[in-house]
Design a protein around this motif. Structure first.
Motif, PDB file in Angstrom:
ATOM      1  N   THR A 256       1.700 -37.004 -16.864  1.00  0.00           N
ATOM      2  CA  THR A 256       0.678 -36.695 -17.639  1.00  0.00           C
ATOM      3  C   THR A 256       0.923 -35.709 -18.887  1.00  0.00           C
ATOM      4  O   THR A 256       1.153 -34.376 -18.878  1.00  0.00           O
ATOM      5  CB  THR A 256      -0.930 -36.805 -17.332  1.00  0.00           C
ATOM      6  OG1 THR A 256      -0.837 -35.192 -16.501  1.00  0.00           O
ATOM      7  CG2 THR A 256      -1.054 -37.970 -15.647  1.00  0.00           C
ATOM      8  N   GLY A 257      -0.201 -35.987 -20.144  1.00  0.00           N
ATOM      9  CA  GLY A 257      -0.284 -35.135 -21.064  1.00  0.00           C
ATOM     10  C   GLY A 257       0.809 -35.133 -22.628  1.00  0.00           C
ATOM     11  O   GLY A 257       0.860 -34.492 -23.547  1.00  0.00           O
ATOM     12  N   LEU A 258       2.051 -36.109 -21.940  1.00  0.00           N
ATOM     13  CA  LEU A 258       2.540 -36.624 -23.415  1.00  0.00           C
ATOM     14  C   LEU A 258       1.949 -38.339 -24.187  1.00  0.00           C
ATOM     15  O   LEU A 258       1.568 -38.718 -23.324  1.00  0.00           O
ATOM     16  CB  LEU A 258       3.941 -36.745 -22.781  1.00  0.00           C
ATOM     17  CG  LEU A 258       4.942 -35.867 -22.330  1.00  0.00           C
ATOM     18  CD1 LEU A 258       5.696 -36.090 -21.507  1.00  0.00           C
ATOM     19  CD2 LEU A 258       4.605 -33.889 -22.941  1.00  0.00           C
ATOM     20  N   LYS A 259       2.711 -37.997 -25.619  1.00  0.00           N
ATOM     21  CA  LYS A 259       3.281 -39.007 -25.654  1.00  0.00           C
ATOM     22  C   LYS A 259       2.915 -40.579 -25.482  1.00  0.00           C
ATOM     23  O   LYS A 259       2.511 -41.882 -25.718  1.00  0.00           O
ATOM     24  CB  LYS A 259       3.070 -38.959 -27.380  1.00  0.00           C
ATOM     25  CG  LYS A 259       3.101 -40.336 -28.490  1.00  0.00           C
ATOM     26  CD  LYS A 259       3.742 -40.220 -30.196  1.00  0.00           C
ATOM     27  CE  LYS A 259       3.199 -41.144 -31.135  1.00  0.00           C
ATOM     28  NZ  LYS A 259       3.633 -40.669 -32.360  1.00  0.00           N
ATOM     29  N   TRP A 260       4.520 -40.347 -24.596  1.00  0.00           N
ATOM     30  CA  TRP A 260       4.372 -41.300 -23.838  1.00  0.00           C
ATOM     31  C   TRP A 260       4.675 -40.656 -22.615  1.00  0.00           C
ATOM     32  O   TRP A 260       6.097 -40.353 -22.253  1.00  0.00           O
ATOM     33  CB  TRP A 260       6.258 -42.029 -24.879  1.00  0.00           C
ATOM     34  CG  TRP A 260       6.129 -42.893 -26.089  1.00  0.00           C
ATOM     35  CD1 TRP A 260       5.466 -43.464 -26.036  1.00  0.00           C
ATOM     36  CD2 TRP A 260       6.439 -42.187 -27.497  1.00  0.00           C
ATOM     37  NE1 TRP A 260       5.672 -43.873 -27.543  1.00  0.00           N
ATOM     38  CE2 TRP A 260       6.575 -42.648 -28.382  1.00  0.00           C
ATOM     39  CE3 TRP A 260       6.522 -40.164 -27.355  1.00  0.00           C
ATOM     40  CZ2 TRP A 260       6.427 -42.106 -29.338  1.00  0.00           C
ATOM     41  CZ3 TRP A 260       7.072 -40.122 -28.653  1.00  0.00           C
ATOM     42  CH2 TRP A 260       6.663 -41.237 -29.781  1.00  0.00           C
ATOM     43  N   ASP A 261       3.872 -41.043 -21.570  1.00  0.00           N
ATOM     44  CA  ASP A 261       3.838 -41.063 -20.672  1.00  0.00           C
ATOM     45  C   ASP A 261       4.287 -41.969 -19.513  1.00  0.00           C
ATOM     46  O   ASP A 261       4.672 -43.024 -20.053  1.00  0.00           O
ATOM     47  CB  ASP A 261       2.517 -40.178 -20.198  1.00  0.00           C
ATOM     48  CG  ASP A 261       1.812 -39.301 -19.874  1.00  0.00           C
ATOM     49  OD1 ASP A 261       2.842 -37.944 -20.203  1.00  0.00           O
ATOM     50  OD2 ASP A 261       0.377 -38.785 -20.010  1.00  0.00           O
ATOM     51  N   ILE A 262       5.134 -40.672 -18.922  1.00  0.00           N
ATOM     52  CA  ILE A 262       5.928 -42.026 -17.581  1.00  0.00           C
ATOM     53  C   ILE A 262       5.462 -42.392 -16.363  1.00  0.00           C
ATOM     54  O   ILE A 262       5.114 -41.162 -16.094  1.00  0.00           O
ATOM     55  CB  ILE A 262       7.604 -42.181 -17.867  1.00  0.00           C
ATOM     56  CG1 ILE A 262       8.306 -40.445 -18.045  1.00  0.00           C
ATOM     57  CG2 ILE A 262       8.290 -42.363 -19.170  1.00  0.00           C
ATOM     58  CD1 ILE A 262       9.154 -40.256 -17.787  1.00  0.00           C
ATOM     59  N   GLU A 263       5.585 -42.805 -15.476  1.00  0.00           N
ATOM     60  CA  GLU A 263       5.985 -43.030 -13.950  1.00  0.00           C
ATOM     61  C   GLU A 263       6.785 -43.370 -12.956  1.00  0.00           C
ATOM     62  O   GLU A 263       7.112 -45.160 -13.245  1.00  0.00           O
ATOM     63  CB  GLU A 263       4.354 -43.610 -13.960  1.00  0.00           C
ATOM     64  CG  GLU A 263       3.746 -44.141 -12.118  1.00  0.00           C
ATOM     65  CD  GLU A 263       2.198 -44.001 -12.025  1.00  0.00           C
ATOM     66  OE1 GLU A 263       1.901 -44.728 -11.205  1.00  0.00           O
ATOM     67  OE2 GLU A 263       1.816 -44.965 -13.013  1.00  0.00           O
ATOM     68  N   ASP A 264       6.653 -42.983 -12.352  1.00  0.00           N
ATOM     69  CA  ASP A 264       7.760 -43.154 -11.307  1.00  0.00           C
ATOM     70  C   ASP A 264       9.062 -44.048 -12.406  1.00  0.00           C
ATOM     71  O   ASP A 264       9.960 -45.103 -12.226  1.00  0.00           O
ATOM     72  CB  ASP A 264       7.330 -44.372 -10.408  1.00  0.00           C
ATOM     73  CG  ASP A 264       6.376 -43.650  -9.630  1.00  0.00           C
ATOM     74  OD1 ASP A 264       6.350 -42.361  -9.223  1.00  0.00           O
ATOM     75  OD2 ASP A 264       5.878 -44.399  -8.955  1.00  0.00           O
ATOM     76  N   TRP A 265       9.636 -43.135 -13.101  1.00  0.00           N
ATOM     77  CA  TRP A 265      10.377 -43.787 -13.860  1.00  0.00           C
ATOM     78  C   TRP A 265      11.800 -42.907 -13.839  1.00  0.00           C
ATOM     79  O   TRP A 265      12.034 -41.312 -13.386  1.00  0.00           O
ATOM     80  CB  TRP A 265      10.233 -42.827 -15.341  1.00  0.00           C
ATOM     81  CG  TRP A 265      10.669 -43.474 -16.307  1.00  0.00           C
ATOM     82  CD1 TRP A 265      11.155 -44.569 -17.276  1.00  0.00           C
ATOM     83  CD2 TRP A 265      11.643 -42.788 -17.277  1.00  0.00           C
ATOM     84  NE1 TRP A 265      11.884 -44.933 -18.223  1.00  0.00           N
ATOM     85  CE2 TRP A 265      11.941 -43.527 -18.639  1.00  0.00           C
ATOM     86  CE3 TRP A 265      12.349 -41.587 -17.861  1.00  0.00           C
ATOM     87  CZ2 TRP A 265      13.460 -43.096 -19.991  1.00  0.00           C
ATOM     88  CZ3 TRP A 265      12.600 -41.195 -18.765  1.00  0.00           C
ATOM     89  CH2 TRP A 265      13.785 -42.107 -19.930  1.00  0.00           C
ATOM     90  N   LYS A 266      13.169 -43.587 -13.739  1.00  0.00           N
ATOM     91  CA  LYS A 266      14.368 -43.149 -13.232  1.00  0.00           C
ATOM     92  C   LYS A 266      15.213 -42.942 -14.261  1.00  0.00           C
ATOM     93  O   LYS A 266      14.766 -43.440 -15.625  1.00  0.00           O
ATOM     94  CB  LYS A 266      14.688 -44.355 -12.547  1.00  0.00           C
ATOM     95  CG  LYS A 266      14.200 -44.476 -11.080  1.00  0.00           C
ATOM     96  CD  LYS A 266      15.478 -46.100 -10.563  1.00  0.00           C
ATOM     97  CE  LYS A 266      14.821 -46.061  -8.821  1.00  0.00           C
ATOM     98  NZ  LYS A 266      15.101 -47.060  -8.161  1.00  0.00           N
ATOM     99  N   THR A 267      15.481 -41.409 -14.347  1.00  0.00           N
ATOM    100  CA  THR A 267      16.383 -41.245 -15.313  1.00  0.00           C
ATOM    101  C   THR A 267      17.552 -40.799 -14.869  1.00  0.00           C
ATOM    102  O   THR A 267      17.395 -40.235 -14.323  1.00  0.00           O
ATOM    103  CB  THR A 267      15.383 -40.119 -16.031  1.00  0.00           C
ATOM    104  OG1 THR A 267      16.214 -39.346 -17.374  1.00  0.00           O
ATOM    105  CG2 THR A 267      15.141 -38.702 -14.942  1.00  0.00           C
ATOM    106  N   SER A 268      18.904 -41.364 -15.791  1.00  0.00           N
ATOM    107  CA  SER A 268      19.969 -40.271 -15.716  1.00  0.00           C
ATOM    108  C   SER A 268      20.876 -40.604 -16.740  1.00  0.00           C
ATOM    109  O   SER A 268      20.742 -41.513 -17.702  1.00  0.00           O
ATOM    110  CB  SER A 268      20.973 -41.328 -14.133  1.00  0.00           C
ATOM    111  OG  SER A 268      20.187 -42.313 -14.840  1.00  0.00           O
TER     112      SER A 268
END
Length: 303
Positions: A256-268
């Motif tokens: 929260t607090g970003l221009k493009w917030d993410i939720e349960d977002w998998k990153t690798s």
């Protein structure tokens, strides 16, 4: 859920503001005694050109409790300052490393000014970590009324304590709150392998203290698994930011607090990563199930 608090750019703030806002003792209510360092930190200058805005350099130097040069970092400090009169105002507390990069003329100058210069030949430890040992020797000792330890202190001021890990029963949060913070100047930029080495050291240090890399363009920290509240000084950093899963096979992020917030977002790596995001305010919450790198753009990146 415990939330880890971060203010990575606070070390670069105006010294008067820094003293007022951050340099206060941590009081143990049971003993009514100072038990830690709130706002106290060590500056380690690495062997990279010092390109950070001069005002920010002056700020972080004045705010630091200790100032160490890692081998050729002393060359960089010496070269930044153009006269001996100016250099005399910016004397480090210690120069340490294998000294394969330190110029003889620079070594002679600082020794003539009373600065300790120590050669440590251990090739399994980087110059960065050789200076980290200086910081560890200046941390407050973990309290242990029921245990005893034997220790030796060398002429370098580095204390070696037997079974110190067994005596330190503090949680990670307690260690990070009590131990001296570290700002490493010049940790990124230059050779890619050295930048990755600096990030590797952040992962190591994350278990014991808050450590930050600062270059002329970026501020970098490692966020461990868990929840983090990051307070950003928008006069110094942003708006560009990124969360990168360096060292993790995969991380799952919520922000929260970003221009493009993410939720349960998998990153690798090889799938998707969050770079070139942007701050929308001074507070950001990051929740992650694995360690990740948090980085913001340094606004005052040019002299």
């Amino acid at each position: 859920m415990n939330i880890m608090n971060w203010q990575p750019s606070k070390y670069l703030e105006d010294p008067q503001e820094y003293q007022r806002k951050y340099v206060t003792p941590i009081i143990n209510n049971n003993k009514d005694a100072v038990t830690g360092h709130h706002g106290k930190f060590a500056l380690i200058i690495l062997n990279q050109p010092i390109l950070i805005h001069r005002t920010l350099f002056n700020n972080v130097w004045q705010n630091a409790t200790y100032r160490f040069c890692a081998d050729g970092g002393a060359n960089r400090l010496y070269d930044l300052l153009k006269t001996d009169e100016e250099r005399a105002k910016f004397l480090p507390d210690y120069i340490r490393g294998d000294l394969d990069s330190l110029r003889d003329s620079v070594k002679d100058y600082y020794e003539s000014q009373g600065v300790p210069v120590e050669c440590v030949g251990d090739q399994y430890s980087t110059d960065f970590m050789k200076c980290v040992e200086l910081v560890r020797a200046r941390d407050p000792s973990p309290s242990s009324s029921s245990s005893s330890s034997s220790s030796t202190t060398t002429s370098t001021g580095v204390e070696s304590t037997i079974a110190s890990e067994k005596l330190d029963h503090r949680t990670q949060e307690e260690r990070q709150a009590s131990n001296l913070g570290i700002i490493a100047l010049g940790g990124t930029g230059g050779r890619f392998d050295q930048s990755m080495s600096s990030i590797h050291h952040l992962y190591i240090l994350n278990q014991e203290r808050q450590a930050t890399l600062v270059s002329d363009q970026s501020i970098v920290v490692v966020l461990g698994a868990g929840a983090h509240e990051i307070t950003c000084n928008l006069d110094i950093e942003g708006p560009t930011c990124g969360i990168i899963p360096v060292g993790s096979t995969e991380a799952i992020l919520t922000t929260t607090g970003l221009k493009w917030d993410i939720e349960d977002w998998k990153t690798s790596f090889g799938t998707q990563i969050s770079t070139s995001n942007a701050l929308v305010g001074s507070k950001v919450i990051v929740k992650t199930n694995a360690p990740v790198v948090w980085t913001t753009e340094l606004r005052l990146g040019e002299k």
